[in-house]
Design a protein around this motif. Structure first.
Motif, PDB file in Angstrom:
ATOM      1  N   VAL A   1      34.279   2.002 -14.282  1.00 29.86           N
ATOM      2  CA  VAL A   1      33.619   1.690 -12.916  1.00 29.86           C
ATOM      3  C   VAL A   1      32.405   0.257 -13.085  1.00 29.86           C
ATOM      4  N   LEU A   2      32.652  -0.709 -13.676  1.00 34.34           N
ATOM      5  CA  LEU A   2      31.187  -1.790 -13.789  1.00 34.34           C
ATOM      6  C   LEU A   2      30.581  -1.518 -12.581  1.00 34.34           C
ATOM      7  N   PRO A   3      30.133  -0.531 -11.635  1.00 33.66           N
ATOM      8  CA  PRO A   3      28.797  -0.289 -10.239  1.00 33.66           C
ATOM      9  C   PRO A   3      28.168  -1.539 -10.595  1.00 33.66           C
ATOM     10  N   ASP A   4      27.051  -2.065  -9.109  1.00 33.12           N
ATOM     11  CA  ASP A   4      26.364  -2.712  -9.070  1.00 33.12           C
ATOM     12  C   ASP A   4      25.344  -1.730  -9.036  1.00 33.12           C
ATOM     13  N   PHE A   5      25.431  -0.864  -8.651  1.00 35.98           N
ATOM     14  CA  PHE A   5      24.409   0.371  -8.083  1.00 35.98           C
ATOM     15  C   PHE A   5      25.362   1.858  -8.750  1.00 35.98           C
ATOM     16  N   LEU A   6      24.011   2.616  -9.374  1.00 38.94           N
ATOM     17  CA  LEU A   6      24.149   3.510 -10.134  1.00 38.94           C
ATOM     18  C   LEU A   6      23.494   4.781  -9.135  1.00 38.94           C
ATOM     19  N   VAL A   7      24.337   5.932  -8.270  1.00 37.06           N
ATOM     20  CA  VAL A   7      23.631   6.276  -7.312  1.00 37.06           C
ATOM     21  C   VAL A   7      23.620   7.366  -7.309  1.00 37.06           C
ATOM     22  N   VAL A   8      22.136   8.299  -8.106  1.00 39.78           N
ATOM     23  CA  VAL A   8      22.614   9.637  -8.550  1.00 39.78           C
ATOM     24  C   VAL A   8      21.153  10.264  -7.170  1.00 39.78           C
ATOM     25  N   GLY A   9      20.659  11.804  -8.086  1.00 42.41           N
ATOM     26  CA  GLY A   9      20.086  12.941  -7.300  1.00 42.41           C
ATOM     27  C   GLY A   9      18.536  13.459  -7.292  1.00 42.41           C
ATOM     28  N   MET A  10      17.623  13.007  -6.555  1.00 41.84           N
ATOM     29  CA  MET A  10      16.377  13.567  -7.673  1.00 41.84           C
ATOM     30  C   MET A  10      16.666  14.820  -7.722  1.00 41.84           C
ATOM     31  N   LYS A  11      17.684  15.121  -7.536  1.00 43.86           N
ATOM     32  CA  LYS A  11      18.049  17.312  -8.085  1.00 43.86           C
ATOM     33  C   LYS A  11      17.954  17.742  -9.407  1.00 43.86           C
ATOM     34  N   ASP A  12      18.301  16.164 -10.205  1.00 45.44           N
ATOM     35  CA  ASP A  12      18.412  16.230 -11.303  1.00 45.44           C
ATOM     36  C   ASP A  12      17.006  15.290 -11.960  1.00 45.44           C
ATOM     37  N   ALA A  13      16.243  15.484 -11.696  1.00 46.93           N
ATOM     38  CA  ALA A  13      15.181  14.227 -11.940  1.00 46.93           C
ATOM     39  C   ALA A  13      14.603  13.691 -13.192  1.00 46.93           C
ATOM     40  N   GLN A  14      14.920  14.718 -14.665  1.00 46.92           N
ATOM     41  CA  GLN A  14      15.392  14.499 -15.754  1.00 46.92           C
ATOM     42  C   GLN A  14      16.185  13.678 -16.593  1.00 46.92           C
TER      43      GLN A  14
END
Ligand code: AMP
Length: 279
Positions: free
Chosen positions: A139-152
């Motif tokens: 996907v070659l993204p500038d930003f990777l957006v993830v959730g704190m729900k899966d903090a590890q």
């Protein structure tokens, strides 16, 4: 919205976006979308010009005895929701596209993936790190957006991006909860009404830990004991309760305010749930 199924087509589309100076924000998911995922999409829209979402139930992050087969899947519904939200690309590869017959390469993190969920799911983060490396290269993204729900997972991905020099910025969005406090999760779909009542004790116990720290408790042994005691019941079985540093998941003995994560995993009957709170 363009639905893309092949690696070549996704890379080509991403390259075109980048060549025209548009920034890409990417939200990887395993589908069965809920408001938690949608909040990540909203964050992605705020971060960049182009939003790409992947829907892929990644087989390598499930051990043979885990719920890969029964993991909730509803791609048609997911695509409708993403279209309505104005997502630009949805990458929905097959397992064969991501893992062709000659696939022999894996990405293994050697420290922060070995604690918490890594103890009871020893191959899980190897699968996560491998699929995320692939997805970043596709996907070659500038930003990777993830959730704190899966903090590890978020902390491992932060390390992965830095250690493997991906030109990508990690954005971690807060956990979205139901009105009663239960952290949204695709696996919640499997909970019966009575199991849900049990599951609610997870966040209630975490809130107790936060209240105790606000009243002055700094010893994490005490917090862990309280949370464990409040959670455990006949149908809710604690897998772990840990107090760790947000930085590298190492154990913390005395609370460092704002830097200490109380993380839990538990079985509600046969359904494995995780949650966490920063104290
Ligand atoms: P999954 O589909 O479970 O692999 O999750 C995809 C992404 O959504 C991950 O970055 C998760 O951390 C994130 N996510 C899952 N549940 C929530 C939630 N309740 N709130 C915020 N983000 C979430």
């Amino acid at each position: 919205m363009r639905v893309v199924k092949t690696v070549d087509e996704m890379q080509q589309a991403s390259r075109e976006c980048r060549m025209t100076g548009r920034k890409i924000a990417f939200v990887p998911t395993m589908g069965a979308l809920h408001e938690g995922h949608l909040s990540l999409v909203e964050t992605a829209k705020e971060s960049a010009d182009v939003v790409a979402v992947s829907i892929f139930v990644n087989p390598t992050q499930f051990a043979p005895n885990e719920d890969f087969e029964s993991y909730p899947r509803d791609t048609e519904r997911d695509l409708g929701i993403l279209q309505e939200m104005g997502v630009d690309f949805v990458f929905t590869p097959t397992a064969e596209e991501m893992y062709p017959d000659d696939h022999t390469f894996f990405v293994d993190e050697e420290k922060i993936s070995k604690t918490l969920c890594g103890v009871s799911r020893p191959s899980h983060f190897r699968g996560v790190a491998t699929v995320c490396t692939k997805l970043l290269n596709i996907v070659l993204p500038d930003f990777l957006v993830v959730g704190m729900k899966d903090a590890q997972q978020a902390i491992i991905l932060n390390r992965l991006i830095r250690n493997l020099h991906f030109p990508t910025e990690l954005v971690v969005a807060p956990t979205v909860r139901d009105e009663d406090g239960l952290a949204l999760s695709s696996r919640n779909k499997k909970l019966t009404e009575s199991q849900r009542v049990e599951a609610l004790k997870i966040y209630q116990s975490l809130k107790t830990a936060k209240e105790l720290t606000e009243k002055g408790t700094t010893n994490t042994d005490r917090l862990i004991a309280e949370v464990t005691n409040r959670m455990n019941s006949l149908r809710l079985r604690v897998i772990y309760v840990k107090a760790v540093s947000l930085d590298d998941m190492s154990d913390i003995r005395e609370v460092v305010p704002g830097q200490t994560l109380i993380a839990v995993a538990a079985w509600v009957d046969q359904i494995r749930l995780i949650d966490n709170i920063v104290v």
